[in-house]
Design a protein around this motif. Structure first.
Motif, mmCIF file in Angstrom:
data_model
loop_
_atom_site.group_PDB
_atom_site.id
_atom_site.type_symbol
_atom_site.label_atom_id
_atom_site.label_comp_id
_atom_site.label_asym_id
_atom_site.label_seq_id
_atom_site.Cartn_x
_atom_site.Cartn_y
_atom_site.Cartn_z
ATOM 1 N N GLU A 230 -5.864 5.176 6.556
ATOM 2 C CA GLU A 230 -6.319 3.713 6.224
ATOM 3 C C GLU A 230 -6.032 2.887 7.652
ATOM 4 O OE1 GLU A 230 -4.735 3.416 1.551
ATOM 5 O OE2 GLU A 230 -4.114 1.852 3.212
ATOM 6 N N MET A 231 -6.518 1.765 7.608
ATOM 7 C CA MET A 231 -6.330 0.932 8.756
ATOM 8 C C MET A 231 -5.609 -0.110 8.302
ATOM 9 S SD MET A 231 -9.861 1.091 11.127
ATOM 10 C CE MET A 231 -11.315 0.261 9.889
ATOM 11 N N ASP A 232 -4.616 -0.572 9.376
ATOM 12 C CA ASP A 232 -3.903 -1.870 8.772
ATOM 13 C C ASP A 232 -4.471 -3.029 9.116
ATOM 14 O OD1 ASP A 232 -2.097 -0.048 8.030
ATOM 15 O OD2 ASP A 232 -1.092 0.224 10.266
ATOM 16 N N HIS B 277 -16.337 9.852 7.832
ATOM 17 C CA HIS B 277 -16.020 9.093 9.143
ATOM 18 C C HIS B 277 -17.237 8.859 9.988
ATOM 19 C CE1 HIS B 277 -11.861 9.461 8.328
ATOM 20 N NE2 HIS B 277 -11.920 10.621 7.918
ATOM 21 N N SER C 246 -16.081 3.375 3.098
ATOM 22 C CA SER C 246 -14.745 3.242 2.805
ATOM 23 C C SER C 246 -13.542 3.329 3.781
ATOM 24 C CB SER C 246 -14.264 4.110 1.714
ATOM 25 O OG SER C 246 -14.279 5.147 1.875
ATOM 26 N N LYS C 247 -14.125 4.237 4.643
ATOM 27 C CA LYS C 247 -12.932 4.636 5.802
ATOM 28 C C LYS C 247 -13.322 3.516 6.967
ATOM 29 C CE LYS C 247 -10.692 7.790 4.190
ATOM 30 N NZ LYS C 247 -9.425 7.415 3.799
ATOM 31 N N TYR D 251 -10.139 7.754 13.326
ATOM 32 C CA TYR D 251 -8.679 7.199 13.791
ATOM 33 C C TYR D 251 -7.296 7.959 13.594
ATOM 34 C CZ TYR D 251 -9.456 5.052 9.130
ATOM 35 O OH TYR D 251 -9.999 4.732 7.788
ATOM 36 N N SER E 267 0.714 -1.196 -0.053
ATOM 37 C CA SER E 267 -0.058 0.038 -0.027
ATOM 38 C C SER E 267 0.876 1.183 0.191
ATOM 39 C CB SER E 267 -0.793 -0.014 1.145
ATOM 40 O OG SER E 267 -0.114 0.105 2.224
ATOM 41 N N THR F 125 -10.529 -5.645 6.036
ATOM 42 C CA THR F 125 -11.750 -5.292 6.045
ATOM 43 C C THR F 125 -12.518 -6.485 6.900
ATOM 44 O OG1 THR F 125 -13.566 -4.420 5.058
ATOM 45 C CG2 THR F 125 -12.410 -6.328 3.985
ATOM 46 N N TRP G 185 -14.664 0.636 7.005
ATOM 47 C CA TRP G 185 -14.506 -0.707 6.606
ATOM 48 C C TRP G 185 -13.438 -0.774 5.741
ATOM 49 C CZ3 TRP G 185 -19.442 1.213 7.693
ATOM 50 C CH2 TRP G 185 -20.003 0.536 8.867
ATOM 51 N N ASN G 186 -12.709 0.212 5.758
ATOM 52 C CA ASN G 186 -11.330 0.055 5.200
ATOM 53 C C ASN G 186 -11.083 -0.493 3.731
ATOM 54 O OD1 ASN G 186 -8.674 0.650 5.969
ATOM 55 N ND2 ASN G 186 -8.123 -1.437 6.454
ATOM 56 N N ALA H 96 -4.638 3.848 13.622
ATOM 57 C CA ALA H 96 -5.251 2.568 13.301
ATOM 58 C C ALA H 96 -4.285 1.432 12.873
ATOM 59 C CB ALA H 96 -6.353 2.783 12.372
#
Ligand SMILES: Cc1ncc(COP(=O)(O)O)c(C=O)c1O
Length: 392
Positions: free
Chosen positions: A36-38, A204, A235-236, A323, A20, A41, A238-239, A369
């Motif tokens: 983005e979260m690591d 968010h 999209s934020k 986050y 990414s 999803t 649930w990533n 996140a």
């Protein structure tokens, strides 16, 4: 393994292998600058995407899939926030920033500058120029660490530029504020009185912490619904921002008419799998998000307690949602852009506060996140880097 244990076990190596932007742009740094979260999803989204893969759903977007998305978006808004919207008023777009471009171009008075409360999400300061508009920064008021609108300054900007668009980000990137009904109403009265327009960025909204409640802007009054256009997406929370699908919610008849004239140009934006992912997340993603929110809250607590013990001159604004952390480094002698120095000295890639506007001088954003052990390492590296710095 619990979800939290699964998150804890994700390593930097795994994240870099995913390739990414967040984990490849600075190969020697811990990536904490992209929202983005690591964590991948939700399993329900994952399953919906695998089914789409098995069914070869790689074609252009279709009316049935778009209708399902609009239905799921409207259901979600009603279920979570009590906001009733007609599914026919929910329109798929590629992403929220595309929505902002369209709203500036078609729903604000021609030639007017875009009014951006700052510190603000970085592209709010660059998108206006991309569509030939200027922007005006209106710094937020900061009362004891709590950020609030400067309504007099917004009023003055709108008085000077009738019909201009104000960007309202709620929950707020980067300050983490979740605005109350009272704040939203006060803001809407100023906009209404001056004949302004509002782009309500609520991307968010699903990410709000205990004790706070997201209130959709257009739900606070008829006037707010009439002068705003809202952008949302799963999209934020649930990533899956790379899957390219957001939704524009149009809440007045004149805008709906304009939309029907311009939408042809926008139909090539959102992706079929992005729509499928959004629909699955809205319909069935809440249990996963509840666990994620709890994990994020733990991360936030770690940041706060670690900073208090090891970086006492750092001020950490407590997020009410998102986050995204907003860190005030002005207690250390690090200059206006601590992000540069901290990337070099600490190996942690943060967002420069100055890219959020002049009000961000001396600050950074941090995306927390991330697996907790990685967050712990990043905090230790930051503390080491500032340990020798003079405090202001
Ligand atoms: C407040 C806000 N708006 C918009 C975006 C970008 O959304 P999109 O990728 O849908 O354009 C982000 C991404 O971080 C964001 O935080």
């Amino acid at each position: 393994m619990t979800l939290a244990e699964q998150f804890d076990a994700i390593t930097v190596e795994t994240l870099r292998e995913r390739g990414s932007y967040k984990w490849t742009a600075y190969p020697n740094s811990i990536g904490m600058f992209v929202a983005e979260m690591d964590f991948g999803t939700a399993p329900v989204v994952d399953r919906a995407l695998r089914t789409a893969l098995d069914n070869n759903q790689f074609g252009y977007i279709s009316a049935p899939i778009a209708r399902e998305l609009s239905r799921a978006t409207a259901d979600y808004q009603q279920r979570r926030f009590g906001w009733s919207i007609a599914p026919q008023r929910v329109h798929p777009i590629a992403d929220v920033l595309r929505g902002l471009e369209v709203v500036i171009e078609h729903f604000s008075a021609p030639g007017t500058p875009v009014i951006v409360p700052t510190p603000g999400y970085m592209p709010f300061l660059t998108v206006p120029g991309q569509v030939g508009r200027a922007f005006i920064e209106v710094p937020l008021l900061n009362t004891g660490g709590r950020y609030e609108f400067d309504l007099d300054a917004i009023d003055a900007a709108l008085a000077q530029h009738p019909g201009a668009l104000v960007v309202l980000c709620n929950p707020y990137n980067p300050t983490g504020r979740v605005l109350t009904t009272q704040e939203l109403l006060a803001f809407s009265e100023v906009v209404e009185r001056r004949g302004g327009r509002v782009f309500a960025d609520e991307i968010h909204a699903p990410l709000v912490y205990e004790g706070h409640l997201h209130v959709p802007y257009a739900s606070v009054s008829e006037a707010a619904a009439a002068h705003s256009v809202t952008a949302v997406s799963a999209s934020k929370a649930w990533n899956f921002p790379g899957l390219k699908c957001a939704q524009l919610v149009i809440t007045n008849d004149a805008d709906a008419q304009i939309w029907s004239e311009v939408k042809g140009r926008l139909n090539h934006g959102p992706s079929t799998i992005g729509m499928i992912a959004n629909t699955a997340a809205y319909d069935h993603g809440q249990p996963w998000l509840d666990e994620v929110t709890e994990y994020l809250q733990g991360n936030w607590q770690l940041m706060q307690s670690f900073a208090a013990e090891h970086m006492p001159a750092l001020r950490v604004t407590q997020p009410e949602g998102t986050y995204i952390g907003w860190l005030d480094w002005r207690g250390y002698d690090l200059g206006d852009t601590p992000a540069t120095l901290l990337r070099e000295k600490a190996g942690v890639a943060l967002t420069a506060g100055t890219s959020c506007g002049q009000a961000g001088a001396g600050f950074t954003r941090i995306i927390f996140a991330t697996p907790r052990p990685i967050l712990q390492n990043a905090l230790e590296q930051l503390a080491d880097a500032v340990s020798g710095c003079r405090t202001a």
